[in-house]
Design a protein around this motif. Structure first.
Motif, PDB file in Angstrom:
ATOM      1  N   PRO A 106     -18.981-131.003   0.342  1.00 56.16           N
ATOM      2  CA  PRO A 106     -20.238-130.842   1.082  1.00 56.16           C
ATOM      3  C   PRO A 106     -21.044-132.130   1.147  1.00 56.16           C
ATOM      4  CG  PRO A 106     -20.463-129.948  -1.116  1.00 56.16           C
ATOM      5  CD  PRO A 106     -19.030-130.375  -0.981  1.00 56.16           C
ATOM      6  N   ALA A 107     -21.786-132.264   2.232  1.00 55.56           N
ATOM      7  CA  ALA A 107     -22.676-133.414   2.386  1.00 55.56           C
ATOM      8  C   ALA A 107     -24.056-132.912   2.810  1.00 55.56           C
ATOM      9  CB  ALA A 107     -22.129-134.375   3.432  1.00 55.56           C
ATOM     10  N   ILE A 108     -25.061-133.519   2.226  1.00 54.09           N
ATOM     11  CA  ILE A 108     -26.436-133.275   2.624  1.00 54.09           C
ATOM     12  C   ILE A 108     -26.864-134.530   3.373  1.00 54.09           C
ATOM     13  CG2 ILE A 108     -28.799-132.893   1.839  1.00 54.09           C
ATOM     14  CD1 ILE A 108     -27.496-131.546  -0.671  1.00 54.09           C
ATOM     15  N   ALA A 109     -27.208-134.381   4.632  1.00 51.37           N
ATOM     16  CA  ALA A 109     -27.541-135.532   5.471  1.00 51.37           C
ATOM     17  C   ALA A 109     -29.047-135.604   5.698  1.00 51.37           C
ATOM     18  CB  ALA A 109     -26.816-135.432   6.809  1.00 51.37           C
ATOM     19  N   ILE A 110     -29.560-136.818   5.591  1.00 53.71           N
ATOM     20  CA  ILE A 110     -30.969-137.095   5.854  1.00 53.71           C
ATOM     21  C   ILE A 110     -31.001-138.076   7.017  1.00 53.71           C
ATOM     22  CG2 ILE A 110     -33.145-137.943   4.898  1.00 53.71           C
ATOM     23  CD1 ILE A 110     -31.774-137.679   2.086  1.00 53.71           C
ATOM     24  N   LEU A 129     -19.357-131.203  12.292  1.00 50.35           N
ATOM     25  CA  LEU A 129     -18.778-130.952  10.969  1.00 50.35           C
ATOM     26  C   LEU A 129     -19.078-129.552  10.438  1.00 50.35           C
ATOM     27  CD1 LEU A 129     -19.447-134.453   9.397  1.00 50.35           C
ATOM     28  CD2 LEU A 129     -17.343-133.603  10.459  1.00 50.35           C
ATOM     29  N   GLY A 130     -19.922-128.812  11.117  1.00 49.11           N
ATOM     30  CA  GLY A 130     -20.165-127.415  10.764  1.00 49.11           C
ATOM     31  C   GLY A 130     -20.778-127.202   9.398  1.00 49.11           C
ATOM     32  N   ILE A 131     -20.285-126.173   8.725  1.00 42.25           N
ATOM     33  CA  ILE A 131     -20.848-125.723   7.450  1.00 42.25           C
ATOM     34  C   ILE A 131     -20.827-126.800   6.369  1.00 42.25           C
ATOM     35  CG2 ILE A 131     -18.674-124.766   6.609  1.00 42.25           C
ATOM     36  CD1 ILE A 131     -20.312-122.456   5.391  1.00 42.25           C
ATOM     37  N   SER A 132     -20.013-127.819   6.532  1.00 44.39           N
ATOM     38  CA  SER A 132     -19.881-128.859   5.513  1.00 44.39           C
ATOM     39  C   SER A 132     -21.110-129.741   5.380  1.00 44.39           C
ATOM     40  CB  SER A 132     -18.662-129.736   5.802  1.00 44.39           C
ATOM     41  OG  SER A 132     -17.489-128.968   5.757  1.00 44.39           O
ATOM     42  N   VAL A 133     -21.951-129.771   6.417  1.00 43.64           N
ATOM     43  CA  VAL A 133     -23.135-130.633   6.398  1.00 43.64           C
ATOM     44  C   VAL A 133     -24.397-129.783   6.388  1.00 43.64           C
ATOM     45  CG1 VAL A 133     -24.459-132.361   7.679  1.00 43.64           C
ATOM     46  CG2 VAL A 133     -21.980-132.517   7.585  1.00 43.64           C
ATOM     47  N   THR A 134     -25.267-130.087   5.441  1.00 37.63           N
ATOM     48  CA  THR A 134     -26.602-129.504   5.399  1.00 37.63           C
ATOM     49  C   THR A 134     -27.560-130.602   5.823  1.00 37.63           C
ATOM     50  OG1 THR A 134     -25.989-128.059   3.556  1.00 37.63           O
ATOM     51  CG2 THR A 134     -28.348-128.435   3.923  1.00 37.63           C
ATOM     52  N   LEU A 135     -28.225-130.413   6.927  1.00 38.84           N
ATOM     53  CA  LEU A 135     -29.145-131.415   7.441  1.00 38.84           C
ATOM     54  C   LEU A 135     -30.554-131.109   6.956  1.00 38.84           C
ATOM     55  CD1 LEU A 135     -29.456-133.866   9.292  1.00 38.84           C
ATOM     56  CD2 LEU A 135     -29.717-132.285  11.221  1.00 38.84           C
ATOM     57  N   VAL A 136     -31.171-132.087   6.297  1.00 40.01           N
ATOM     58  CA  VAL A 136     -32.556-131.935   5.847  1.00 40.01           C
ATOM     59  C   VAL A 136     -33.418-132.965   6.581  1.00 40.01           C
ATOM     60  CG1 VAL A 136     -31.927-130.990   3.592  1.00 40.01           C
ATOM     61  CG2 VAL A 136     -32.267-133.447   3.832  1.00 40.01           C
ATOM     62  N   LYS A 137     -34.666-132.635   6.767  1.00 45.38           N
ATOM     63  CA  LYS A 137     -35.565-133.523   7.509  1.00 45.38           C
ATOM     64  C   LYS A 137     -36.263-134.539   6.624  1.00 45.38           C
ATOM     65  CE  LYS A 137     -36.254-130.303  11.231  1.00 45.38           C
ATOM     66  NZ  LYS A 137     -37.126-129.590  12.104  1.00 45.38           N
ATOM     67  N   HIS A 138     -36.361-134.227   5.333  1.00 45.47           N
ATOM     68  CA  HIS A 138     -37.088-135.109   4.419  1.00 45.47           C
ATOM     69  C   HIS A 138     -36.361-135.151   3.077  1.00 45.47           C
ATOM     70  CE1 HIS A 138     -40.294-136.780   1.970  1.00 45.47           C
ATOM     71  NE2 HIS A 138     -40.800-137.231   3.108  1.00 45.47           N
ATOM     72  N   PRO A 139     -36.355-136.300   2.419  1.00 45.94           N
ATOM     73  CA  PRO A 139     -35.672-136.402   1.128  1.00 45.94           C
ATOM     74  C   PRO A 139     -36.124-135.372   0.086  1.00 45.94           C
ATOM     75  CG  PRO A 139     -36.226-138.585   1.927  1.00 45.94           C
ATOM     76  CD  PRO A 139     -36.873-137.600   2.874  1.00 45.94           C
ATOM     77  N   ARG A 140     -37.370-134.920   0.150  1.00 44.54           N
ATOM     78  CA  ARG A 140     -37.853-133.956  -0.837  1.00 44.54           C
ATOM     79  C   ARG A 140     -37.122-132.609  -0.730  1.00 44.54           C
ATOM     80  NH1 ARG A 140     -42.552-134.775   2.269  1.00 44.54           N
ATOM     81  NH2 ARG A 140     -42.700-133.202   3.898  1.00 44.54           N
ATOM     82  N   ASP A 152     -23.610-121.363  -4.720  1.00 41.40           N
ATOM     83  CA  ASP A 152     -22.901-120.548  -3.731  1.00 41.40           C
ATOM     84  C   ASP A 152     -21.417-120.939  -3.689  1.00 41.40           C
ATOM     85  OD1 ASP A 152     -22.067-119.033  -1.590  1.00 41.40           O
ATOM     86  OD2 ASP A 152     -23.721-119.616  -0.282  1.00 41.40           O
ATOM     87  N   PRO A 153     -20.633-120.461  -4.672  1.00 41.29           N
ATOM     88  CA  PRO A 153     -19.212-120.832  -4.720  1.00 41.29           C
ATOM     89  C   PRO A 153     -18.424-120.397  -3.484  1.00 41.29           C
ATOM     90  CG  PRO A 153     -19.730-119.177  -6.394  1.00 41.29           C
ATOM     91  CD  PRO A 153     -21.015-119.587  -5.762  1.00 41.29           C
ATOM     92  N   ASP A 154     -18.818-119.296  -2.862  1.00 42.70           N
ATOM     93  CA  ASP A 154     -18.129-118.855  -1.642  1.00 42.70           C
ATOM     94  C   ASP A 154     -18.317-119.879  -0.524  1.00 42.70           C
ATOM     95  OD1 ASP A 154     -17.270-116.548  -2.927  1.00 42.70           O
ATOM     96  OD2 ASP A 154     -18.958-115.350  -2.187  1.00 42.70           O
ATOM     97  N   ARG A 155     -19.520-120.381  -0.413  1.00 43.53           N
ATOM     98  CA  ARG A 155     -19.797-121.400   0.605  1.00 43.53           C
ATOM     99  C   ARG A 155     -19.021-122.677   0.312  1.00 43.53           C
ATOM    100  NH1 ARG A 155     -25.550-124.206   2.097  1.00 43.53           N
ATOM    101  NH2 ARG A 155     -24.798-125.370   3.873  1.00 43.53           N
ATOM    102  N   LEU A 156     -18.948-123.060  -0.958  1.00 47.66           N
ATOM    103  CA  LEU A 156     -18.191-124.265  -1.320  1.00 47.66           C
ATOM    104  C   LEU A 156     -16.716-124.113  -0.957  1.00 47.66           C
ATOM    105  CD1 LEU A 156     -19.854-125.161  -4.738  1.00 47.66           C
ATOM    106  CD2 LEU A 156     -20.097-126.369  -2.553  1.00 47.66           C
ATOM    107  N   GLN A 157     -16.187-122.922  -1.106  1.00 48.85           N
ATOM    108  CA  GLN A 157     -14.797-122.671  -0.732  1.00 48.85           C
ATOM    109  C   GLN A 157     -14.619-122.783   0.791  1.00 48.85           C
ATOM    110  OE1 GLN A 157     -13.168-119.495  -2.943  1.00 48.85           O
ATOM    111  NE2 GLN A 157     -11.363-120.788  -3.099  1.00 48.85           N
ATOM    112  N   LEU A 158     -15.563-122.254   1.544  1.00 46.95           N
ATOM    113  CA  LEU A 158     -15.509-122.383   3.001  1.00 46.95           C
ATOM    114  C   LEU A 158     -15.615-123.849   3.421  1.00 46.95           C
ATOM    115  CD1 LEU A 158     -17.785-119.388   4.103  1.00 46.95           C
ATOM    116  CD2 LEU A 158     -15.294-119.596   4.400  1.00 46.95           C
ATOM    117  N   ALA A 160     -14.610-126.422   1.692  1.00 42.48           N
ATOM    118  CA  ALA A 160     -13.334-127.073   1.384  1.00 42.48           C
ATOM    119  C   ALA A 160     -12.333-126.858   2.524  1.00 42.48           C
ATOM    120  CB  ALA A 160     -12.784-126.552   0.063  1.00 42.48           C
ATOM    121  N   LYS A 161     -12.265-125.638   3.031  1.00 40.83           N
ATOM    122  CA  LYS A 161     -11.357-125.337   4.141  1.00 40.83           C
ATOM    123  C   LYS A 161     -11.831-126.003   5.436  1.00 40.83           C
ATOM    124  CE  LYS A 161      -9.908-120.892   2.284  1.00 40.83           C
ATOM    125  NZ  LYS A 161     -10.010-119.429   2.437  1.00 40.83           N
ATOM    126  N   ASN A 162     -13.123-125.992   5.660  1.00 43.02           N
ATOM    127  CA  ASN A 162     -13.696-126.553   6.876  1.00 43.02           C
ATOM    128  C   ASN A 162     -13.382-128.039   7.018  1.00 43.02           C
ATOM    129  OD1 ASN A 162     -15.548-126.357   9.237  1.00 43.02           O
ATOM    130  ND2 ASN A 162     -16.752-127.786   8.015  1.00 43.02           N
TER     131      ASN A 162
END
Length: 186
Positions: A106-110, A129-140, A152-158, A160-162
């Protein structure tokens, strides 16, 4: 442990100065005998990771938090090692984020204000990149995003496949080279 792959053209000094202002302490410069292996123990005769400026040698730097419960290694040449060792990326980059996601992580993108990684680009990349990227608007917002992912281990598994579905299996460069070598050029 946190790993910070800093762009090669940026100086580590502003990062170190800022972290020192938050009571992170420079533990030592890490010197090793092989490039991009900064997580090994220091050796007697170090070989620098890279050269910078007029003959000055820049080594990876390790910092430790004030209460000693966290450490951070900053390096401008260790991206290949960091991308494989890391479990989660906090990113402000294009291709680097895609490489991380391609490994099923997973990646969190700012988004930034720079000429390349703008909010428009970050949004387009997160769609790619779909579910693999969580886009945040601010570093906080990063802390909550990290907690959400880790809980959320289920999300982490998705995720990995994604990564493989979106970016393909590792080894594409070798497969392309093999294909090209197999062509009859004459």
């Amino acid at each position: 442990m946190f790993l910070g792959a800093i762009a090669p053209n940026l100086s580590l000094e502003p990062f170190i100065t800022l972290l020192n202002s938050y009571h992170w302490q420079t533990e030592r410069e890490i010197r090793t005998n092989t490039q991009n292996s900064i997580l090994q123990l220091p050796v007697d005769r170090p070989v620098p990771t890279f050269f910078s400026g007029e003959g000055s040698i820049q080594f990876p730097v390790k910092l430790t938090s004030q209460n000693k419960n966290a450490s951070l290694i900053l390096d401008r040449q260790a991206f290949p090692e960091f991308v494989h060792r890391g479990n989660l990326a906090i990113a402000m980059a294009g291709t680097a984020t895609e490489q991380f996601v391609g490994l099923g992580k997973p990646a969190i993108a700012i988004s930034g204000n720079g000429p390349q990684f703008t909010s428009t680009f970050a949004e387009a990349q997160s769609r790619l990149l779909g579910i693999s990227v969580t886009l945040v608007k601010h570093p906080r917002e990063v802390v909550d995003a990290v907690k959400s992912l880790l809980n959320d281990p289920d999300r982490l598994q998705l995720i990995a496949k994604n990564g493989i579905q979106r970016m393909g299996k590792p080894g594409a460069a070798q497969r392309i080279a093999d294909f090209l070598m197999g062509l009859k050029w004459m």
